[in-house]
Write a protein that holds these residues in place. Structure first.
Motif, PDB file in Angstrom:
ATOM      1  N   PRO A   1      52.987  18.682 124.756  1.00 15.80           N
ATOM      2  CA  PRO A   1      53.323  19.990 125.336  1.00 15.80           C
ATOM      3  C   PRO A   1      52.118  20.730 125.895  1.00 15.80           C
ATOM      4  O   PRO A   1      52.250  21.496 126.846  1.00 15.80           O
TER       5      PRO A   1
ATOM      6  N   GLN B   1      57.708  16.796 126.475  1.00 16.55           N
ATOM      7  CA  GLN B   1      57.829  18.066 125.752  1.00 16.55           C
ATOM      8  C   GLN B   1      57.502  17.912 124.273  1.00 16.55           C
ATOM      9  O   GLN B   1      56.813  18.753 123.691  1.00 16.55           O
ATOM     10  N   ASN B   2      57.965  16.855 123.657  1.00 14.45           N
ATOM     11  CA  ASN B   2      57.784  16.687 122.221  1.00 14.45           C
ATOM     12  C   ASN B   2      56.415  16.132 121.829  1.00 14.45           C
ATOM     13  O   ASN B   2      55.931  16.405 120.739  1.00 14.45           O
ATOM     14  N   ASN B   3      55.796  15.343 122.705  1.00 11.48           N
ATOM     15  CA  ASN B   3      54.550  14.680 122.338  1.00 11.48           C
ATOM     16  C   ASN B   3      53.312  15.236 123.026  1.00 11.48           C
ATOM     17  O   ASN B   3      52.206  15.084 122.511  1.00 11.48           O
TER      18      ASN B   3
ATOM     19  N   ASP C   1      61.868  14.822 127.599  1.00 16.19           N
ATOM     20  CA  ASP C   1      61.863  14.928 126.149  1.00 16.19           C
ATOM     21  C   ASP C   1      60.568  14.372 125.559  1.00 16.19           C
ATOM     22  O   ASP C   1      59.968  14.977 124.669  1.00 16.19           O
ATOM     23  N   ILE C   2      60.128  13.228 126.056  1.00 14.89           N
ATOM     24  CA  ILE C   2      58.877  12.625 125.579  1.00 14.89           C
ATOM     25  C   ILE C   2      57.695  13.539 125.870  1.00 14.89           C
ATOM     26  O   ILE C   2      56.855  13.786 124.996  1.00 14.89           O
TER      27      ILE C   2
END
Length: 51
Positions: A39, A35-37, A32-33
């Motif tokens: 990519p 992918q969101n920050n 998640d980290i």
């Protein structure tokens, strides 16, 4: 990262990996980290010893 380097490569060794010895919440949080920050930073992912 070094100056001018745009992407990083991940090598995942899955030898001996199984559900009994993993922390799925930690893996999901790390994904998640990333992918969101970051990519655009992931260049390639190599998985070795895949069951």
């Amino acid at each position: 990262m070094a100056r001018g380097q745009e992407n990083f490569t991940v090598i995942g060794d899955l030898q001996g990996w199984g559900y009994s010895n993993c922390d799925i919440r930690a893996y999901l949080a790390a994904l998640d980290i990333l992918q969101n920050n970051y990519p655009e930073r992931l260049g390639k992912v190599y998985l070795v010893h895949v069951p």
